[in-house]
Design a protein around this motif. Sequence first.
Motif, PDB file in Angstrom:
ATOM      1  N   GLY A 145     -11.694  -8.860   5.732  1.00  0.00           N
ATOM      2  CA  GLY A 145     -12.234  -7.608   6.245  1.00  0.00           C
ATOM      3  C   GLY A 145     -11.207  -6.645   6.793  1.00  0.00           C
ATOM      4  N   MET A 146      -9.964  -7.101   6.983  1.00  0.00           N
ATOM      5  CA  MET A 146      -8.918  -6.205   7.481  1.00  0.00           C
ATOM      6  C   MET A 146      -8.114  -5.660   6.312  1.00  0.00           C
ATOM      7  N   PRO A 147      -7.925  -4.331   6.242  1.00  0.00           N
ATOM      8  CA  PRO A 147      -7.118  -3.788   5.148  1.00  0.00           C
ATOM      9  C   PRO A 147      -5.644  -4.140   5.307  1.00  0.00           C
ATOM     10  N   VAL A 148      -4.997  -4.407   4.188  1.00  0.00           N
ATOM     11  CA  VAL A 148      -3.570  -4.699   4.215  1.00  0.00           C
ATOM     12  C   VAL A 148      -2.796  -3.511   4.777  1.00  0.00           C
ATOM     13  N   GLY A 149      -3.304  -2.306   4.525  1.00  0.00           N
ATOM     14  CA  GLY A 149      -2.650  -1.119   5.056  1.00  0.00           C
ATOM     15  C   GLY A 149      -2.482  -1.139   6.556  1.00  0.00           C
ATOM     16  N   LYS A 150      -3.402  -1.774   7.257  1.00  0.00           N
ATOM     17  CA  LYS A 150      -3.275  -1.863   8.717  1.00  0.00           C
ATOM     18  C   LYS A 150      -2.117  -2.773   9.105  1.00  0.00           C
ATOM     19  N   LEU A 151      -1.923  -3.856   8.352  1.00  0.00           N
ATOM     20  CA  LEU A 151      -0.774  -4.724   8.590  1.00  0.00           C
ATOM     21  C   LEU A 151       0.525  -3.933   8.427  1.00  0.00           C
ATOM     22  N   VAL A 152       0.560  -3.094   7.395  1.00  0.00           N
ATOM     23  CA  VAL A 152       1.746  -2.285   7.134  1.00  0.00           C
ATOM     24  C   VAL A 152       1.938  -1.258   8.240  1.00  0.00           C
ATOM     25  N   ALA A 153       0.873  -0.574   8.616  1.00  0.00           N
ATOM     26  CA  ALA A 153       0.959   0.449   9.667  1.00  0.00           C
ATOM     27  C   ALA A 153       1.406  -0.147  10.986  1.00  0.00           C
ATOM     28  N   ASP A 154       0.965  -1.373  11.269  1.00  0.00           N
ATOM     29  CA  ASP A 154       1.308  -2.033  12.534  1.00  0.00           C
ATOM     30  C   ASP A 154       2.691  -2.680  12.513  1.00  0.00           C
ATOM     31  N   GLY A 155       3.341  -2.685  11.337  1.00  0.00           N
ATOM     32  CA  GLY A 155       4.662  -3.295  11.236  1.00  0.00           C
ATOM     33  C   GLY A 155       4.641  -4.780  10.965  1.00  0.00           C
ATOM     34  N   ALA A 156       3.464  -5.350  10.734  1.00  0.00           N
ATOM     35  CA  ALA A 156       3.369  -6.785  10.454  1.00  0.00           C
ATOM     36  C   ALA A 156       3.776  -7.116   9.028  1.00  0.00           C
ATOM     37  N   ALA A 157       3.748  -6.121   8.150  1.00  0.00           N
ATOM     38  CA  ALA A 157       4.173  -6.304   6.755  1.00  0.00           C
ATOM     39  C   ALA A 157       4.995  -5.086   6.356  1.00  0.00           C
ATOM     40  N   ALA A 158       6.183  -5.346   5.807  1.00  0.00           N
ATOM     41  CA  ALA A 158       7.044  -4.242   5.381  1.00  0.00           C
ATOM     42  C   ALA A 158       6.573  -3.642   4.065  1.00  0.00           C
ATOM     43  N   LEU A 159       5.975  -4.476   3.241  1.00  0.00           N
ATOM     44  CA  LEU A 159       5.480  -4.051   1.936  1.00  0.00           C
ATOM     45  C   LEU A 159       4.073  -4.596   1.802  1.00  0.00           C
ATOM     46  N   GLY A 160       3.113  -3.746   1.418  1.00  0.00           N
ATOM     47  CA  GLY A 160       1.729  -4.189   1.329  1.00  0.00           C
ATOM     48  C   GLY A 160       1.133  -3.956  -0.043  1.00  0.00           C
ATOM     49  N   PHE A 161       0.320  -4.904  -0.499  1.00  0.00           N
ATOM     50  CA  PHE A 161      -0.335  -4.826  -1.805  1.00  0.00           C
ATOM     51  C   PHE A 161      -1.846  -4.958  -1.598  1.00  0.00           C
ATOM     52  N   GLN A 162      -2.598  -4.005  -2.107  1.00  0.00           N
ATOM     53  CA  GLN A 162      -4.061  -4.105  -2.099  1.00  0.00           C
ATOM     54  C   GLN A 162      -4.637  -3.042  -3.027  1.00  0.00           C
ATOM     55  N   GLN A 163      -5.954  -3.096  -3.230  1.00  0.00           N
ATOM     56  CA  GLN A 163      -6.598  -2.092  -4.064  1.00  0.00           C
ATOM     57  C   GLN A 163      -6.228  -0.693  -3.575  1.00  0.00           C
ATOM     58  N   MET A 164      -5.942   0.198  -4.512  1.00  0.00           N
ATOM     59  CA  MET A 164      -5.642   1.585  -4.171  1.00  0.00           C
ATOM     60  C   MET A 164      -6.739   2.179  -3.297  1.00  0.00           C
ATOM     61  N   SER A 165      -7.990   1.851  -3.598  1.00  0.00           N
ATOM     62  CA  SER A 165      -9.126   2.416  -2.864  1.00  0.00           C
ATOM     63  C   SER A 165      -9.094   2.054  -1.387  1.00  0.00           C
ATOM     64  N   GLU A 166      -8.499   0.907  -1.055  1.00  0.00           N
ATOM     65  CA  GLU A 166      -8.420   0.499   0.348  1.00  0.00           C
ATOM     66  C   GLU A 166      -7.178   1.047   1.033  1.00  0.00           C
ATOM     67  N   MET A 167      -6.180   1.439   0.257  1.00  0.00           N
ATOM     68  CA  MET A 167      -4.964   2.027   0.824  1.00  0.00           C
ATOM     69  C   MET A 167      -5.161   3.501   1.166  1.00  0.00           C
ATOM     70  N   LEU A 168      -5.914   4.211   0.303  1.00  0.00           N
ATOM     71  CA  LEU A 168      -6.096   5.643   0.501  1.00  0.00           C
ATOM     72  C   LEU A 168      -6.775   5.926   1.836  1.00  0.00           C
ATOM     73  N   GLY A 169      -6.208   6.847   2.582  1.00  0.00           N
ATOM     74  CA  GLY A 169      -6.800   7.233   3.853  1.00  0.00           C
ATOM     75  C   GLY A 169      -6.412   6.364   5.030  1.00  0.00           C
ATOM     76  N   GLN A 170      -5.671   5.293   4.786  1.00  0.00           N
ATOM     77  CA  GLN A 170      -5.242   4.426   5.882  1.00  0.00           C
ATOM     78  C   GLN A 170      -4.128   5.123   6.659  1.00  0.00           C
ATOM     79  N   PRO A 171      -4.310   5.376   7.949  1.00  0.00           N
ATOM     80  CA  PRO A 171      -3.265   6.054   8.721  1.00  0.00           C
ATOM     81  C   PRO A 171      -2.035   5.178   8.912  1.00  0.00           C
TER      82      PRO A 171
END
Length: 229
Positions: free
Chosen positions: A147-173
């Motif tokens: 339920g947590m988007p990978v983009g949030k891991l990236v935004a928080d610095g927990a992941a330097a590179l993130g992979f997930q559906q484009m639809s879940e990445m779009l709009g992630q601050p």
Amino acid sequence: MGDLISGISSMATRRLLAELAHAYRQHGGVEVGFESVGGVDAAQRVAAGELFDVVVLASDAIDKLIAGGSVLVGSRVDLVRSPVAIAVRAGATRPDIGSENALRRAVLAAGSVGYSTGPSGTALLALFERWGIADELRSRLVKAPAGMPVGKLVADGAAALGFQQMSEMLGQPGIVVVGAMPAGCEIVTTFSGGVCAASTRADEVRALLAWLQSPATAEAKRKQGMDPA
């Protein structure tokens, strides 16, 4: 369930289905409501017989639900093809992902790599195995909780590179989408809908799925980073 056609989906199609449910209400006056959760959880709830009319998940998950008797045989409708995208934290250097070899180098250079619990994550791990780097990466892999988007891991610095559906990445601050995966190692998931065996409104759900597959929904799908199936 009242007058509402009730549905459940994975998070990848959450924004798209919310938009299309609103459009369908305007189109035909039928109320549709989708609950979006982690894909594994959604499939388990449908398999357990929870009362939903329609389910939208990765096509292989729909096929498993059909095989298990939880979704009606012959009711699967392919809706979208959703590519996996790659993201970095806003302000970080954008890696070269222009070719399969370039992406492999970028992955090896990343201090941490985020991936999802869904089908894209499974496919990504298989790709790392094919590249022969799975063991080297193991300690650097960060799996997003359901339920947590990978983009949030990236935004928080927990992941330097993130992979997930484009639809879940779009709009992630807090992130920048570098792009989709390059030719030769693309990961594209088909998301499909099906009529839940627990539903008493099969004909209405079939009409909904036919509309969700129709050209009238193509623009909304592309806006969310997906292609019509």
